[in-house]
Scaffold this active site. Structure first.
Site, PDB file in Angstrom:
ATOM      1  N   LYS A 145      30.629  27.624  76.279  1.00  0.00           N
ATOM      2  CA  LYS A 145      30.664  28.124  74.900  1.00  0.00           C
ATOM      3  C   LYS A 145      30.392  29.627  74.896  1.00  0.00           C
ATOM      4  O   LYS A 145      29.527  30.105  75.639  1.00  0.00           O
ATOM      5  CB  LYS A 145      29.583  27.412  74.068  1.00  0.00           C
ATOM      6  CG  LYS A 145      29.326  27.999  72.667  1.00  0.00           C
ATOM      7  CD  LYS A 145      30.506  27.860  71.714  1.00  0.00           C
ATOM      8  CE  LYS A 145      30.217  28.532  70.365  1.00  0.00           C
ATOM      9  NZ  LYS A 145      31.445  28.586  69.510  1.00  0.00           N
ATOM     10  N   CYS A 197      36.554  35.966  67.667  1.00  0.00           N
ATOM     11  CA  CYS A 197      35.842  34.985  66.840  1.00  0.00           C
ATOM     12  C   CYS A 197      36.089  35.282  65.368  1.00  0.00           C
ATOM     13  O   CYS A 197      35.765  36.369  64.900  1.00  0.00           O
ATOM     14  CB  CYS A 197      34.336  34.991  67.103  1.00  0.00           C
ATOM     15  SG  CYS A 197      33.528  33.845  65.952  1.00  0.00           S
TER      16      CYS A 197
END
Ligand code: RRO
Length: 310
Positions: A43, A128
């Protein structure tokens, strides 16, 4: 035979998880390590642990998913500890994702990796879409160039970047011209299509809480956009920069199409979330069946060989 060589290491097959899916904790990472995935990635990490956005922040929807997780993660040291323990027992290089919320944080994360014993592959997430108040870096071309210039003043380990989807030929050209200036190992196309909106037809409400329901879209919705981005960068980047294909892989046929467009490794996000790590075995089998039917024995026989219409 699905063996795939990526940066001098030959993995059993090109399949991986997409960062963010099934890779937050040691137990999830261990499940990926035990699965049929050829490789896997952690992650996206920040310097400090982050709780992320309020729940519900991920929803499965009929043709894919929508998420506004907000970069929840256990902090770079947690994943670095995992990586160092993993590489002490396994030869396959691990992929390690980082995503700072500022230029300074990105540089600090990469400095930490540079000065560690980590021997795997680092992915800098420039895309992101879900941190409130923080636009995606990779939609700001001068900022992307500035970050990469600063990074390569000190970073000497293998580095790739995770890109958002682009939707205009001029943007493919401009971003490729920037990326070609640097000794990148790869680009990963695509992150989720940012800031979509899904309406629940029964209740007339959005399906995730953060940002009034706006979130990144993945799954079937995004495959044509993903393939276009893979193809656009494969045909524009210098050959040393490989392309990882991510977006809309649900079947062996989807995997085959990404490889045909020029991807070397393949990442699965939404469908891994829906199906769990057993998906890797299924997609490998489906891909091998397609290759046999077409008379191909290795991925190199068709990788990048998409045909156009005269
Ligand atoms: O954590 C997220 O909200 C997230 C990230 Br960092 C990303 O890169 N892509 C995405 O769809 N969600």
């Amino acid at each position: 035979m699905l063996q795939t060589t990526f940066l001098d290491y030959t993995y059993d097959n090109p399949l991986m998880n997409a960062s963010g899916v099934h890779c937050m904790t040691v137990s999830e990472l261990d499940e990926l390590a035990a699965s049929q995935a050829g490789a896997f990635i952690t992650k996206s990490a920040t310097l400090a642990e982050r709780a992320g956005n309020p729940e519900p922040r991920y929803a499965d929807v009929p043709l894919g998913s929508i998420n506004s997780m907000g970069l929840p993660n256990l902090g770079v040291d947690y994943y670095l500890d995992y990586a160092l323990a993993y590489q002490a027992k396994e030869p396959a290089p691990l992929f390690f994702s980082v995503a700072g919320t500022s230029v300074e944080e990105n540089l600090a994360l990469l400095a930490k990796i540079q000065h560690s014993e980590f021997t795997g592959i680092t992915e800098l997430n420039l895309s992101c879409p879900n941190v409130p108040g923080k636009p995606q870096v990779a939609y700001d071309f001068p900022l992307t160039e500035e970050i990469l210039t600063k990074v390569f003043q000190f970073f000497t380990k293998p580095l790739g970047v995770k890109l958002p989807p682009y939707f205009d030929m001029a943007h493919f050209d401009q971003m490729a011209a920037i990326l070609n200036q640097f000794p990148l190992a790869y680009v990963n196309c695509i992150n989720s299509i940012g800031n979509g909106l899904y309406v629940d037809p029964q209740t007339d409400t959005v399906v995730i809480r953060p940002k009034e329901g706006f979130g990144g879209i993945g799954g079937e919705y995004v495959k044509p956009t993903a393939l276009a981005n893979v193809r656009a960068f494969y045909t524009r980047l210098k050959p040393e920069i490989k392309v990882i294909g991510t977006g809309g892989i649900l079947t062996g046929q989807d995997a085959y199409e990404h490889l045909l467009c020029g991807a070397t490794m393949l990442q699965i996000g939404t469908q891994l979330q829906k199906e769990g790590p057993d998906i890797f075995q299924r997609i490998c089998q489906e891909l091998e069946t397609i290759m046999e039917a077409k008379g191909y024995t290795t991925i190199a026989d068709f990788q990048g060989k998409l045909k156009t219409v005269d």
